[in-house]
Design a protein around this motif. Sequence first.
Motif, PDB file in Angstrom:
ATOM      1  N   PRO A  37      -1.311   8.952   2.591  1.00 55.34           N
ATOM      2  CA  PRO A  37      -1.733   8.373   3.866  1.00 55.34           C
ATOM      3  C   PRO A  37      -3.226   8.418   4.151  1.00 55.34           C
ATOM      4  CG  PRO A  37      -0.120  10.155   4.190  1.00 55.34           C
ATOM      5  CD  PRO A  37      -0.274   9.966   2.739  1.00 55.34           C
ATOM      6  N   ALA A  72      -1.346   5.498   9.467  1.00 55.00           N
ATOM      7  CA  ALA A  72      -2.616   6.187   9.222  1.00 55.00           C
ATOM      8  C   ALA A  72      -2.503   7.589   9.808  1.00 55.00           C
ATOM      9  CB  ALA A  72      -3.781   5.418   9.848  1.00 55.00           C
ATOM     10  N   VAL A 127       0.864  -1.180   0.000  1.00 54.56           N
ATOM     11  CA  VAL A 127       0.000   0.000   0.000  1.00 54.56           C
ATOM     12  C   VAL A 127       0.902   1.231   0.000  1.00 54.56           C
ATOM     13  CG1 VAL A 127      -1.866   1.222   1.181  1.00 54.56           C
ATOM     14  CG2 VAL A 127      -1.763  -1.286   1.251  1.00 54.56           C
ATOM     15  N   CYS A 128       1.139   1.771  -1.185  1.00 48.21           N
ATOM     16  CA  CYS A 128       2.053   2.915  -1.363  1.00 48.21           C
ATOM     17  C   CYS A 128       1.279   4.087  -1.955  1.00 48.21           C
ATOM     18  CB  CYS A 128       3.233   2.520  -2.254  1.00 48.21           C
ATOM     19  SG  CYS A 128       4.157   1.095  -1.663  1.00 48.21           S
ATOM     20  N   THR A 179      -5.638  -0.691   3.087  1.00 48.84           N
ATOM     21  CA  THR A 179      -5.011  -1.707   3.923  1.00 48.84           C
ATOM     22  C   THR A 179      -6.060  -2.629   4.526  1.00 48.84           C
ATOM     23  OG1 THR A 179      -3.197  -0.201   4.456  1.00 48.84           O
ATOM     24  CG2 THR A 179      -3.486  -2.105   5.890  1.00 48.84           C
ATOM     25  N   HIS A 194      -4.666   5.072   3.412  1.00 51.72           N
ATOM     26  CA  HIS A 194      -4.058   3.871   3.995  1.00 51.72           C
ATOM     27  C   HIS A 194      -5.081   2.964   4.672  1.00 51.72           C
ATOM     28  CE1 HIS A 194       0.435   5.251   4.237  1.00 51.72           C
ATOM     29  NE2 HIS A 194      -0.060   5.281   3.019  1.00 51.72           N
ATOM     30  N   ARG A 195      -5.943   3.544   5.496  1.00 55.15           N
ATOM     31  CA  ARG A 195      -6.888   2.705   6.227  1.00 55.15           C
ATOM     32  C   ARG A 195      -7.787   1.930   5.273  1.00 55.15           C
ATOM     33  NH1 ARG A 195     -12.009   2.251   7.028  1.00 55.15           N
ATOM     34  NH2 ARG A 195     -12.891   1.458   8.993  1.00 55.15           N
ATOM     35  N   VAL A 211       2.458  -1.759   4.314  1.00 55.27           N
ATOM     36  CA  VAL A 211       1.870  -0.420   4.183  1.00 55.27           C
ATOM     37  C   VAL A 211       2.932   0.624   4.497  1.00 55.27           C
ATOM     38  CG1 VAL A 211       0.955  -0.559   6.540  1.00 55.27           C
ATOM     39  CG2 VAL A 211       0.040   1.147   4.968  1.00 55.27           C
ATOM     40  N   GLU A 212       3.019   1.620   3.640  1.00 56.23           N
ATOM     41  CA  GLU A 212       4.011   2.668   3.845  1.00 56.23           C
ATOM     42  C   GLU A 212       3.676   3.491   5.087  1.00 56.23           C
ATOM     43  OE1 GLU A 212       6.677   3.995   3.466  1.00 56.23           O
ATOM     44  OE2 GLU A 212       7.579   3.020   1.750  1.00 56.23           O
TER      45      GLU A 212
END
Length: 323
Positions: free
Chosen positions: A35, A59, A31-32, A42, A38-39, A54-55
């Motif tokens: 942010p 979160a 997951v790039c 991911t 992200h949630r 995940v980067e």
Amino acid sequence: LKRVAARFQVAGQYLSYGALLNDPDVEAVAVCVPPQAHREITLAALEADKHVFVEKPLALSLDECDVLIERAARGRKKATVGHQMRWHRLVREAQSIVKRGALGPIKAVRCVTTSPPYNRTASWLERRELGGGVLVEVAVHTFDLWHYLLQSKVEELHVMAQPGRWADDTAMISARLVDGMLATALHCKGTANSYEVELYGQKGRLRISLLQLDGLQFLPASAYPGQVRTRLANVARGLQSLSSLLPNVRAGGDYAGAFRAQWQHFVSAIQRDLPVETSLADGRRAVQVAIAAVQSASTGKPVQVSRAARSIEGALSRAGGVD
């Protein structure tokens, strides 16, 4: 998409992350993305029973972090966060030195991270509430390194930040850790490149320059940097490690090597069914300190990490509004 797929001979091409997650041949997902997404992505990857990288930052709120941690704990797949500086060769060496007590009790730590300005910047990098600015985008690495090297949590911090085009583009952080250690960090966008960490112990000082192949230097408490004996000892240490440095030079140096090492660890953890070293809980810890840092910079006051807001937006609202 076609150009990249052709260059690396990638058979699977997807126009949405949902299509990728529906492919049973996909075992692991990175997951790039910015942010704020992200949630969502991911969580979807975990629900699809994929291994997930995940980067950072994990979160933008503790509630989002907690959702991801809880869902990952219910599955059997690996989930890790991209704090690649843990995998830098010199950081690993430094941690080993600290663990064996060569520095004695640590009294203080200093970090400096600077870099040139971006010519072109994604819009989210210019907005604090979306994860932009050095206090979130950059300083999360510092907060994770403090914990990795010192095995101690940040209790309180005070931040002075200079706003710029890139949200906070310069920030000075002063912190107290739970065991009394003091820490400082300077982060700055718009100058020359540097990445330095210094640990000060009762038995000596350890300096790490993460952009230099021979960037690790130990100075005993009884010595001075300019002494001939000290200089010769550092030269000898560099010569001893020369053979191991050459492959890193050809591969782009230790800074690039840190990225490779974290990916190799992720793959190895999947193949050998081993725990990941950088957990989602580690990612949450760094996010919590970053939120407190944003709150301190916004209010101009010291902030206890445990009493800070639970999100970047919440931290900004305590200062009178979101940017």
